[in-house]
Scaffold this active site. Structure first.
Site, mmCIF file in Angstrom:
data_model
loop_
_atom_site.group_PDB
_atom_site.id
_atom_site.type_symbol
_atom_site.label_atom_id
_atom_site.label_comp_id
_atom_site.label_asym_id
_atom_site.label_seq_id
_atom_site.Cartn_x
_atom_site.Cartn_y
_atom_site.Cartn_z
ATOM 1 N N LYS A 53 0.838 -1.208 0.000
ATOM 2 C CA LYS A 53 0.000 0.000 0.000
ATOM 3 C C LYS A 53 0.867 1.249 0.000
ATOM 4 C CE LYS A 53 -3.834 -2.463 2.037
ATOM 5 N NZ LYS A 53 -4.643 -2.829 3.209
ATOM 6 N N GLN A 97 -4.656 -1.592 9.285
ATOM 7 C CA GLN A 97 -4.513 -2.910 8.658
ATOM 8 C C GLN A 97 -5.139 -3.980 9.558
ATOM 9 O OE1 GLN A 97 -3.248 -3.571 5.511
ATOM 10 N NE2 GLN A 97 -4.075 -5.595 5.920
ATOM 11 N N ASP A 120 -11.059 2.696 3.433
ATOM 12 C CA ASP A 120 -11.388 1.277 3.230
ATOM 13 C C ASP A 120 -12.888 1.080 2.975
ATOM 14 O OD1 ASP A 120 -9.222 -0.480 3.167
ATOM 15 O OD2 ASP A 120 -8.963 -0.421 5.346
#
Ligand code: NAD
Length: 283
Positions: A53, A97, A120
């Site tokens: 990422k 995460q 997200d």
């Protein structure tokens, strides 16, 4: 019948290149985009995802700020960091995460991220926006699947779509997105009866079960589009999906391979959400 092999690697690269141009334009106007990436603990798989990422951010011209916290970090400490980042005007997006260690309540963490920075798309506010068709961040993997189909000129409007799997990160948002594209959608799951017969009705079959090579040609209507979300790694590090690819492929009009299908799209769409944040935050 010639089967189209949907090339997620190329499409994700195209998206990243398009985003890099947009980010460069923003920079010219003095607008910087910054993603905060939080990892708690040192789970090796999570470390790989986080690294990828950050690399994608760098490629596109997005700043990434890393918070690598020890496993012992308390829930309170993590919530405090999220609160600080929510109130920091230099931060566009916040990503924690997952999974977080067991002593931290994942739901509490997801809900603590400002919906305006929830790149997200996991916050209940954004999930709600998606389900009623309002603007907001969309969960990256399902958004990537729509992009794969559109960029291969696959017609969705009016088609019968069966999604196997009803998880919050894939199956459910996928259902909302396919509805938005005017498909007729059925969501199958572990309690579904006569799964093979149901899948045989699908013009578009999206498989997110998490079971290696589960879907064989017996599940697939001749000429269907098959999207394989599953990712499995064997002892030799070889990747495979939820679909028995070689068996299913000859029956499809289009199919995603594993690797190189859905997988690369998730990060590309995360980057897209980061760029979208400029509009969502009205920066
Ligand atoms: P999950 O385990 O949360 O959900 C699996 C779903 O499949 C459940 O809803 C369950 O009801 C259903 N299911 C299980 N067994 C079934 C059966 N026999 N018949 C019918 N339905 C059944 O999984 P998830 O998080 O949605 O992920 C699914 C797969 O996709 C995994 O392999 C995961 O690694 C992969 N994944 C890939 C990406 C990506 O970026 N490509 C992103 C997320 C998940």
């Amino acid at each position: 019948m010639e089967t189209i092999i949907i090339d997620g690697k190329k499409i994700s690269q195209d998206i990243k290149d398009e985003l890099a141009v947009k980010v460069a334009d923003y920079k010219k106007k003095g607008v910087e985009i910054t993603l905060a990436v939080i990892q708690v603990g040192d789970d090796p798989a999570s470390s790989v995802y986080v690294r990828n990422k950050k690399r994608a951010c760098e490629y596109i011209g997005i700043n990434s700020k890393s918070y690598e916290l020890p496993t012992e970090t308390t829930e309170e400490e993590l919530l405090q960091l999220i609160d600080n980042l929510n109130n920091d005007d230099s931060i566009n997006g916040i990503l924690v995460q997952l999974p977080v260690p067991d002593h931290i309540d994942e739901k509490k963490i997801t809900n603590a991220i400002s919906p305006l920075k929830d790149v997200d798309g996991f916050h209940p506010y954004n999930v709600g926006c998606l389900s009623i068709g309002d603007k907001g961040y969309i969960s990256c993997t399902p958004a990537g699947i729509i992009e794969l189909m559109k960029r291969n000129n696959i017609e969705i409007d009016g088609k019968n779509c069966v999604i196997i799997g009803r998880s919050n990160i894939v199956g459910k948002p996928m259902c909302a997105l396919m509805l938005r594209e005017n498909a007729t959608v059925t969501v199958a799951h572990s309690h579904t009866q006569d799964l093979k017969d149901l899948c045989k009705t699908a013009d578009i079959l999206i498989v997110a079960i998490g079971k290696n090579n589960f879907v064989t040609s017996e599940y697939v209507k001749e000429g269907a589009v098959v999207i394989d979300v599953g990712i499995h790694r064997d002892e030799n590090n070889k990747l495979s999906g939820d679909v028995l690819y070689d068996d299913v492929k000859p029956h499809c009009s289009a199919i995603t391979p594993v690797p190189g299908g859905v997988g690369p799209m998730t990060i590309a769409m995360l980057m897209n959400n980061c760029v979208e944040s400029v509009n969502i935050l009205n920066k």
